[in-house]
Design a protein around this motif. Structure first.
Motif, PDB file in Angstrom:
ATOM      1  N   GLU A   1      45.343 -11.673  17.830  1.00 22.08           N
ATOM      2  CA  GLU A   1      46.594 -10.907  17.825  1.00 22.08           C
ATOM      3  C   GLU A   1      46.605  -9.846  16.721  1.00 22.08           C
ATOM      4  N   GLU A   2      46.016 -10.182  15.572  1.00 24.37           N
ATOM      5  CA  GLU A   2      46.023  -9.236  14.452  1.00 24.37           C
ATOM      6  C   GLU A   2      45.110  -8.045  14.694  1.00 24.37           C
ATOM      7  N   MET A   3      44.164  -8.188  15.616  1.00 27.11           N
ATOM      8  CA  MET A   3      43.249  -7.090  15.922  1.00 27.11           C
ATOM      9  C   MET A   3      43.719  -6.231  17.098  1.00 27.11           C
ATOM     10  N   LYS A   4      44.691  -6.712  17.865  1.00 28.84           N
ATOM     11  CA  LYS A   4      45.110  -5.981  19.065  1.00 28.84           C
ATOM     12  C   LYS A   4      45.622  -4.565  18.776  1.00 28.84           C
TER      13      LYS A   4
ATOM     14  N   GLU B   1      42.409  -9.593   4.919  1.00 29.99           N
ATOM     15  CA  GLU B   1      42.792  -8.367   4.218  1.00 29.99           C
ATOM     16  C   GLU B   1      42.128  -8.369   2.857  1.00 29.99           C
ATOM     17  N   HIS B   2      41.222  -7.438   2.633  1.00 29.81           N
ATOM     18  CA  HIS B   2      40.521  -7.314   1.363  1.00 29.81           C
ATOM     19  C   HIS B   2      41.442  -6.643   0.358  1.00 29.81           C
ATOM     20  N   PRO B   3      41.450  -7.139  -0.923  1.00 31.09           N
ATOM     21  CA  PRO B   3      42.366  -6.555  -1.912  1.00 31.09           C
ATOM     22  C   PRO B   3      42.152  -5.067  -2.161  1.00 31.09           C
ATOM     23  N   LYS B   4      40.922  -4.588  -1.941  1.00 26.69           N
ATOM     24  CA  LYS B   4      40.652  -3.163  -2.186  1.00 26.69           C
ATOM     25  C   LYS B   4      40.540  -2.363  -0.899  1.00 26.69           C
TER      26      LYS B   4
ATOM     27  N   ILE C   1      51.965 -11.589   4.661  1.00 25.66           N
ATOM     28  CA  ILE C   1      51.905 -10.334   5.405  1.00 25.66           C
ATOM     29  C   ILE C   1      51.178 -10.598   6.724  1.00 25.66           C
ATOM     30  N   ASP C   2      51.887 -10.395   7.849  1.00 27.53           N
ATOM     31  CA  ASP C   2      51.267 -10.560   9.171  1.00 27.53           C
ATOM     32  C   ASP C   2      50.531 -11.891   9.293  1.00 27.53           C
ATOM     33  N   ARG C   3      51.219 -12.971   9.000  1.00 27.14           N
ATOM     34  CA  ARG C   3      50.694 -14.329   9.125  1.00 27.14           C
ATOM     35  C   ARG C   3      49.601 -14.661   8.111  1.00 27.14           C
ATOM     36  N   LYS C   4      49.304 -13.736   7.209  1.00 26.05           N
ATOM     37  CA  LYS C   4      48.337 -13.988   6.147  1.00 26.05           C
ATOM     38  C   LYS C   4      49.095 -14.187   4.834  1.00 26.05           C
ATOM     39  N   THR C   5      48.561 -15.068   3.979  1.00 21.89           N
ATOM     40  CA  THR C   5      49.175 -15.299   2.676  1.00 21.89           C
ATOM     41  C   THR C   5      48.216 -14.842   1.585  1.00 21.89           C
ATOM     42  N   PHE C   6      48.753 -14.076   0.639  1.00 24.83           N
ATOM     43  CA  PHE C   6      47.957 -13.558  -0.469  1.00 24.83           C
ATOM     44  C   PHE C   6      48.564 -14.036  -1.779  1.00 24.83           C
ATOM     45  N   ILE C   7      47.698 -14.482  -2.679  1.00 28.06           N
ATOM     46  CA  ILE C   7      48.133 -15.029  -3.962  1.00 28.06           C
ATOM     47  C   ILE C   7      47.568 -14.131  -5.056  1.00 28.06           C
ATOM     48  N   TYR C   8      48.439 -13.588  -5.898  1.00 22.55           N
ATOM     49  CA  TYR C   8      48.018 -12.708  -6.991  1.00 22.55           C
ATOM     50  C   TYR C   8      48.104 -13.491  -8.299  1.00 22.55           C
ATOM     51  N   ILE C   9      46.962 -13.631  -8.985  1.00 19.88           N
ATOM     52  CA  ILE C   9      46.916 -14.406 -10.228  1.00 19.88           C
ATOM     53  C   ILE C   9      46.544 -13.487 -11.383  1.00 19.88           C
ATOM     54  N   ASP C  10      47.318 -13.578 -12.448  1.00 18.54           N
ATOM     55  CA  ASP C  10      47.123 -12.739 -13.633  1.00 18.54           C
ATOM     56  C   ASP C  10      46.334 -13.519 -14.678  1.00 18.54           C
ATOM     57  N   PHE C  11      45.100 -13.076 -14.949  1.00 18.47           N
ATOM     58  CA  PHE C  11      44.270 -13.659 -15.999  1.00 18.47           C
ATOM     59  C   PHE C  11      44.285 -12.718 -17.203  1.00 18.47           C
ATOM     60  N   ASP C  12      45.242 -12.910 -18.079  1.00 17.23           N
ATOM     61  CA  ASP C  12      45.350 -12.084 -19.294  1.00 17.23           C
ATOM     62  C   ASP C  12      45.275 -10.594 -18.983  1.00 17.23           C
ATOM     63  N   GLY C  13      46.059 -10.144 -18.024  1.00 17.20           N
ATOM     64  CA  GLY C  13      46.110  -8.726 -17.677  1.00 17.20           C
ATOM     65  C   GLY C  13      45.183  -8.322 -16.555  1.00 17.20           C
TER      66      GLY C  13
END
Length: 734
Positions: free
Chosen positions: A33-36, A66-69, A625-637
């Motif tokens: 579905e995400e590629m349609k 989804e790649h972060p970059k 986002i669109d059935r995907k879950t992304f986790i952002y972790i801060d390692f000292d900036g």
């Protein structure tokens, strides 16, 4: 249901020697579905491939990520090439760049003559091409040869994946054996272990499909190597004794194995140079080579060790400039480090190791008349962990890095770009937290350095040794061949402080009766083991009310399991430090809930993101986002993006193991101590834990368990031969 995209490969953006490809793909059909939304559009794909032909039709199996970059990509786990079926497709295929010298006109003539089964007809008998008008024998053979190679690679990959190999392993195998793939695997599948570096357990599973005898010599010999590797890395030894190998192999195979037959195969491995036998010590070849290379390089440094310099006047100059006074031991450490080619500086917390590192760098700059920019090119400050290297950088104002980063570790190939063929040219090398350094890493570092260096090894040999094989700092000190300066004077204390004193008492097994007394930087809260959890929760609530948060407080324990284990307490502490509320997003992974503002411990090295095993961060955002879950972790900036499938790379960090704390310091440390930890309580572990505290240490639990641990020096003694080899080699060379 397997998700797929069908369409045409367009071009490669990046490819590695191992077959990893990032490329562009035009989607014609999909059940994802995400590629349609991308049908009749070009998307980026990633995965392992043997060969991709531009404009060929493929079916890629995998999932949308989804790649972060780089945004939306299709991550390919498996694929198949689709043969063209209609006449236009067949003409386009034969006229493609794959078949040199075949244009559209000739391709159409071939299809018109041989029909829709043209490809099968050519593979069956190349002479059928001679029915095509104006076709020459030479051109017919070239077309046949190209098509055969094209089909061969595909058939081999299919064969390997059908056996049970994943796509990456299948590509690695085919790249080594090519058209001999099937012959090699069916003749001796255990060759894959050496030739392609496939794991024994995987190879053994597949080999048994070929009805190989359980006592087959190829299987037993491969198993001996596998078991030796397993025991070495479990016990962190560098060699084994005979009885260990016998017990390990017999327990693993669980078959009726004749001991004389086993001995015969073990001796064959020695003759084949896969195992080195030295004074009844059984080495794996790579471990022996690492130990031998370290001995060779350190012997050179020891035998070319001193150059007298006027260091004392420079120290006096530095004392005057920085308004600081060094004691005699510190002056000796600075002098030896700058005069010798190799020096060891060892001492516990508060003895001034960081101060000395800073002084060595500053005086080196004065002696060599270099500025800050030049110093960056000549001084390398290194540590096994990211936190330890950051601490070095903060104290010296010079850049510092992990050893892996310095050697330019390639995660994909597990190789270092800086090596014996591409050496680093820094001159002064200072390594902190050397107690954490294992045999393989030191070997790799020495291979990547020139011999024109001054090597300064700094650490505390009373701390826990490395996770990997070896006991480097202890062995080098005990060899008595390298100038070693022992720092004993305590600086980091006021008259009512206790942490450095307690560290010395533990180290010397001279625990005073006052260890239960409260000091300005130390408290022991006595309670029964069953009450630790509730007391710990109450203590944390009190600290929060005093303005502390989990960034300033680190709780550590010796064990993961049990009521007072790390896994259980992390859940309790999450509710104290970061309780659930409607404003924080969450994601569930197994029986663990991660939520925004959680404290996180990194479990694996991710050099591309500049984070390493043991680093601590905080979850800043969890976004769906669109059935995907992304986790952002801060390692000292350093903000790093994870997907839900990456959650096996992290765990909660409200409480961590003492082993994981190595190389780190924290403002306030809390350590629960109880009798249920008893099998893990020993002197080095407790010493390592309490020396992580910079300003305050709180122990909570049972005093008798603490006393037991301090008195217990029965740590497992690692089998290493570095000290003996070094002593023998230096005496021989000397």
């Amino acid at each position: 249901m397997k998700l797929y995209i069908k369409g045409n490969y367009r071009k490669t953006i990046f490819s590695s020697s191992k077959g990893y490809v990032i490329g562009l793909f035009k989607v014609r059909e999909t059940n994802d579905e995400e590629m349609k939304p991308y049908i009749n559009k070009t998307v980026t794909f990633t995965g392992y491939f043997y060969d991709l032909n531009e404009d060929d039709m493929y079916c890629f199996y995998g999932e949308t990520v989804e790649h972060p970059k780089y945004g939306i990509q299709f991550q390919v786990t498996d694929y198949e090439r689709l043969k063209p079926e209609d006449e236009d497709g067949l003409v386009a295929f034969l006229a493609s760049d794959l078949f040199k010298g075949v244009g559209v006109t000739l391709a159409k003539s071939i299809v018109d003559t041989l029909g829709k089964n043209v490809l099968e007809e050519i593979l069956k008998d190349e002479s059928c091409l001679l029915l095509v008008p104006k076709m020459t024998s030479k051109k017919a053979h070239k077309i046949y040869e190209t098509l055969s190679k094209y089909e061969e690679s595909h058939q081999m990959i299919v064969y390997l994946t059908d056996l049970g190999f994943n796509m990456k392993d299948a590509l690695d195998i085919y790249n080594v054996y090519k058209k001999e793939t099937i012959i090699n695997i069916e003749h001796n599948p255990y060759k894959l272990i050496d030739d392609v570096e496939i794991n024994f357990t995987k190879v053994d599973e597949i080999a048994l499909k070929f009805n190989i005898n359980l006592n087959d010599e190829r299987r037993i010999k491969a198993c001996i190597i596998y078991i030796m590797n397993k025991i070495l890395f479990t016990n962190s030894d560098t060699y084994l004794i005979y009885d260990e190998i016998v017990e390990g192999v017999f327990n693993y195979l669980k078959i009726d194995l004749d001991i004389d037959y086993f001995d015969e195969l073990l001796n064959e491995l020695i003759l084949e140079n896969k195992i080195i036998l030295l004074d009844n010590k059984y080495y794996l070849k790579d471990m022996y080579d690492s130990e031998t290379n370290i001995v060779k390089e350190l012997t050179y440094l020891i035998n070319h060790n001193t150059s007298k310099l006027d260091i004392l006047s420079k120290i006096n100059q530095l004392e005057e400039t920085n308004k600081i006074k060094y004691n005699e031991k510190q002056k000796e450490a600075i002098t030896k480090a700058l005069e010798n080619n190799i020096t060891i500086i060892t001492g516990g917390p508060g003895t001034g190791k960081t101060t000395i590192i800073k002084a060595i760098c500053e005086i080196y700059m004065i002696i060599n008349k270099i500025d800050y920019d030049e110093a960056k090119e000549r001084i390398a400050l290194l540590a096994p962990t990211g936190r330890a290297s950051k601490r070095m950088s903060e104290s010296t104002s010079l850049p510092a890095s992990t050893i892996h980063r310095f050697l330019k570790w390639n995660k994909e190939t597990n190789e270092f770009s800086v090596n014996e063929y591409n050496k680093n040219m820094h001159h002064l090398i200072i390594i902190d937290e050397v107690s954490m350094l294992d045999l393989k890493l030191l070997d790799s570092l020495l291979r990547g350095l020139t011999r024109n260096i001054k090597l300064v090894l700094v650490g505390d040999h009373h701390q826990l040794p490395s996770v990997g094989p070896g006991n480097i700092l202890k062995d080098l000190i005990e060899s008595d061949l390298i100038d070693t300066i022992y720092l004993n004077t305590l600086y980091r204390q006021d008259e009512n402080s206790y942490i450095p004193t307690l560290a010395q008492e533990i180290k010397n097994n001279e625990l005073s009766e006052t260890f239960l007394d409260t000091k300005s930087d130390y408290t022991f809260l006595k309670c029964n083991g069953f009450a630790i959890k509730e007391n710990l929760k109450n203590l944390c609530n009190q600290l929060i009310n005093k303005g502390y948060d989990y960034k300033r407080v680190q709780i550590m324990a010796p064990m993961y399991a049990g009521i007072n284990g790390i896994d259980n307490l992390n859940k309790e502490l999450q509710n104290i430090f970061n309780p659930s509320d409607n404003k924080k997003n969450e994601i569930k992974y197994g029986d663990v809930i991660y939520r925004e503002n959680d404290k996180i411990l990194q479990l694996v090295n991710m050099p591309d993101e500049n984070i390493y095993n043991g680093d601590i961060g905080v979850i800043k955002n969890i976004l769906k986002i669109d059935r995907k879950t992304f986790i952002y972790i801060d390692f000292d900036g350093n903000l790093v993006k994870y997907e839900s499938k990456d959650l096996n790379k992290i765990t909660h960090g409200f409480i961590i193991s003492i082993h994981k704390s190595q190389g780190s310091e924290f403002e306030l440390i809390i350590i629960p101590i109880c009798n249920s930890y008893k099998r893990m309580l020993y002197r080095k572990l407790i010493y390592t834990g309490i020396t992580r505290a910079k300003k305050k240490l709180i122990l909570i639990g049972e005093p008798n368990a603490f006393v037991y641990g301090v008195n217990n020096n029965n740590e497992i003694i690692r089998k290493t031969n570095l000290k003996e080899q070094l002593m023998n080699n230096v005496l021989k060379k000397g």
